[in-house]
Design a protein around this motif. Structure first.
Motif, PDB file in Angstrom:
ATOM      1  N   UNK A 252       0.756  -0.989   0.014  1.00 44.11           N
ATOM      2  CA  UNK A 252       0.115   0.019  -0.094  1.00 44.11           C
ATOM      3  C   UNK A 252       0.870   1.173  -0.067  1.00 44.11           C
ATOM      4  N   UNK A 253       0.622   1.947  -0.852  1.00 43.23           N
ATOM      5  CA  UNK A 253       1.447   3.141  -1.254  1.00 43.23           C
ATOM      6  C   UNK A 253       1.085   4.485  -1.305  1.00 43.23           C
ATOM      7  N   UNK A 254       0.855   5.638  -0.454  1.00 41.37           N
ATOM      8  CA  UNK A 254       0.518   6.848  -1.031  1.00 41.37           C
ATOM      9  C   UNK A 254       1.504   7.264  -2.026  1.00 41.37           C
ATOM     10  N   UNK A 255       0.617   7.764  -3.110  1.00 37.62           N
ATOM     11  CA  UNK A 255       1.482   8.453  -4.410  1.00 37.62           C
ATOM     12  C   UNK A 255       2.179   9.644  -4.030  1.00 37.62           C
ATOM     13  N   UNK A 256       1.541  10.511  -3.169  1.00 37.12           N
ATOM     14  CA  UNK A 256       2.195  11.737  -2.763  1.00 37.12           C
ATOM     15  C   UNK A 256       3.350  11.660  -1.881  1.00 37.12           C
ATOM     16  N   UNK A 257       3.894  10.642  -1.358  1.00 38.63           N
ATOM     17  CA  UNK A 257       4.944  10.494  -0.417  1.00 38.63           C
ATOM     18  C   UNK A 257       6.088  11.314  -1.000  1.00 38.63           C
ATOM     19  N   UNK A 258       6.581  12.214  -0.413  1.00 40.95           N
ATOM     20  CA  UNK A 258       7.809  12.778  -0.715  1.00 40.95           C
ATOM     21  C   UNK A 258       8.970  12.426   0.066  1.00 40.95           C
ATOM     22  N   UNK A 259       8.882  11.449   0.923  1.00 42.94           N
ATOM     23  CA  UNK A 259       9.710  11.108   1.828  1.00 42.94           C
ATOM     24  C   UNK A 259      10.589   9.575   1.259  1.00 42.94           C
ATOM     25  N   UNK A 260       9.578   8.736   0.872  1.00 39.62           N
ATOM     26  CA  UNK A 260       9.924   7.576   0.128  1.00 39.62           C
ATOM     27  C   UNK A 260       8.963   7.569  -1.208  1.00 39.62           C
ATOM     28  N   UNK A 261       9.319   8.073  -2.225  1.00 39.15           N
ATOM     29  CA  UNK A 261       8.437   8.276  -3.624  1.00 39.15           C
ATOM     30  C   UNK A 261       8.049   7.089  -3.851  1.00 39.15           C
ATOM     31  N   UNK A 262       7.065   6.914  -5.007  1.00 38.34           N
ATOM     32  CA  UNK A 262       6.262   5.912  -5.402  1.00 38.34           C
ATOM     33  C   UNK A 262       7.112   4.980  -6.147  1.00 38.34           C
ATOM     34  N   UNK A 285       2.986   9.696   3.092  1.00 39.16           N
ATOM     35  CA  UNK A 285       3.849   8.757   3.654  1.00 39.16           C
ATOM     36  C   UNK A 285       3.120   7.853   4.746  1.00 39.16           C
ATOM     37  N   UNK A 286       2.103   8.466   5.582  1.00 37.01           N
ATOM     38  CA  UNK A 286       1.328   7.537   6.201  1.00 37.01           C
ATOM     39  C   UNK A 286       0.059   7.314   5.900  1.00 37.01           C
ATOM     40  N   UNK A 287      -0.274   6.360   5.196  1.00 33.81           N
ATOM     41  CA  UNK A 287      -1.711   6.218   4.839  1.00 33.81           C
ATOM     42  C   UNK A 287      -2.605   5.874   5.794  1.00 33.81           C
ATOM     43  N   UNK A 288      -2.085   5.424   6.927  1.00 32.41           N
ATOM     44  CA  UNK A 288      -2.983   5.000   8.238  1.00 32.41           C
ATOM     45  C   UNK A 288      -3.390   6.293   8.922  1.00 32.41           C
ATOM     46  N   UNK A 289      -2.786   7.290   8.602  1.00 32.00           N
ATOM     47  CA  UNK A 289      -3.126   8.577   9.020  1.00 32.00           C
ATOM     48  C   UNK A 289      -4.169   9.442   8.099  1.00 32.00           C
ATOM     49  N   UNK A 290      -3.570   9.451   6.863  1.00 27.72           N
ATOM     50  CA  UNK A 290      -4.234  10.238   5.704  1.00 27.72           C
ATOM     51  C   UNK A 290      -5.285   9.416   5.218  1.00 27.72           C
ATOM     52  N   UNK A 291      -5.375   8.301   4.614  1.00 33.11           N
ATOM     53  CA  UNK A 291      -6.498   7.683   4.270  1.00 33.11           C
ATOM     54  C   UNK A 291      -6.570   6.162   4.738  1.00 33.11           C
TER      55      UNK A 291
END
Length: 304
Positions: A252-262, A285-291
């Motif tokens: 599971x990967x947040x596409x907008x992650x600027x820490x560890x990009x997709x 970077x933290x889907x459990x918080x954001x989505x």
């Protein structure tokens, strides 16, 4: 009766006033206290799991099938990062009946016993100790550095990890230096660096009061971030071990992650045979918080 109602109303007003004052004077600790209260009200217990402390939500019944799910936080974070998953908030699917959810605080974090060795594989061994006494098989979900630890747990304890959920996981080599810089920020957190990290980690803007940043930095420094950073070593990188992960794996990967990009998600997907990739738009970077709905779907979408 009217007098009792008036007294109760007055007491509630005083409580709300005190809470508002606390939020103004100390927004970070008050916010965390309210989140812990919500967990307690939602039936989540604070328990010991071997050497670790954890938040537990258990709806399993004796003699009935039980889906055991472990949730592993990242560097500088804590088990509290999974509260929306534990409670089924903001679109997240509530844990179905017959599920044991265990969100662990890793060594040295928020009351868990410190470790003599904070290396990735050493932390994976501590995590195994916490889990194997409860259930013979687990679904293990790890975010960021927690994903790195969870992957090594699955490699070293394949009979115990039935499903692996990698949520914006660390652990692959990074020529860009972004992952190393993020880890260094969390190892020595300053307010300006945390603000920059927050901007990279989250897609959706979060209104954080200025007076909350310094206490947040203090809380991160109280965790063993510096010791973990110092213990990171190239020999624990996952690049050449992904092929050995045999159980069911969901990325599971947040596409907008600027820490560890997709791009990292693609490398995990290519390296793990049969892995499923869920790229999530509008999430960092933290889907459990954001989505959190995407994480709960990965966790509970398969039968126990």
């Amino acid at each position: 009766m009217k007098r009792s109602a008036a007294i109760a109303a007055g007491a509630l007003a005083a409580l709300l006033s005190a809470a508002a004052c606390a939020m103004h004077l100390a927004p970070y600790p008050t916010h965390m206290a309210l989140r812990r209260l919500a967990l307690w009200r939602g039936g989540v217990k604070r328990v010991a799991a071997g050497p670790l402390l954890a938040y537990e939500k258990d709806s399993c019944r004796p003699g009935a099938p039980c889906r055991c799910v472990a949730l592993v936080h990242g560097l500088g974070d804590s088990a509290m990062t999974w509260d929306k998953t534990l409670l089924g908030l903001e679109g997240a699917t509530p844990p179905p009946e017959g599920t044991l959810l265990l969100a662990v605080d890793m060594p040295g974090t928020d009351g868990s016993s410190p470790a003599a060795d904070y290396g990735i594989r050493a932390q994976a061994r501590v995590l195994r100790t916490a889990l194997e006494g409860r259930c013979p098989q687990w679904t293990v979900a790890g975010n960021s550095l927690g994903g790195w630890i969870s992957a090594w747990l699955a490699l070293d304890w394949p009979q115990g990890v039935r499903r692996l959920i990698l949520v914006n996981a660390a652990g692959l080599t990074d020529a860009s230096g972004l992952a190393l810089q993020a880890a260094r920020t969390l190892a020595e957190p300053t307010v300006p660096a945390l603000k920059e990290f927050n901007a990279l980690a989250f897609v959706k803007a979060r209104p954080i009061p200025e007076r909350a940043w310094a206490p947040a930095a203090v809380a991160i420094r109280a965790r063993p971030t510096r010791a973990i950073f110092a213990a990171l070593k190239m020999s624990d990188a996952l690049d050449f071990r992904l092929k050995d992960l045999r159980g069911e794996t969901v990325i599971v990967w947040g596409q907008g992650d600027g820490v560890l990009p997709a791009g990292f998600a693609g490398r995990f997907r290519e390296g793990i045979a049969g892995a499923r990739l869920d790229l999530v738009a509008g999430c960092g970077h933290l889907p459990q918080r954001e989505c959190p709905e995407t994480v709960s779907r990965a966790l509970f979408g398969a039968k126990p």
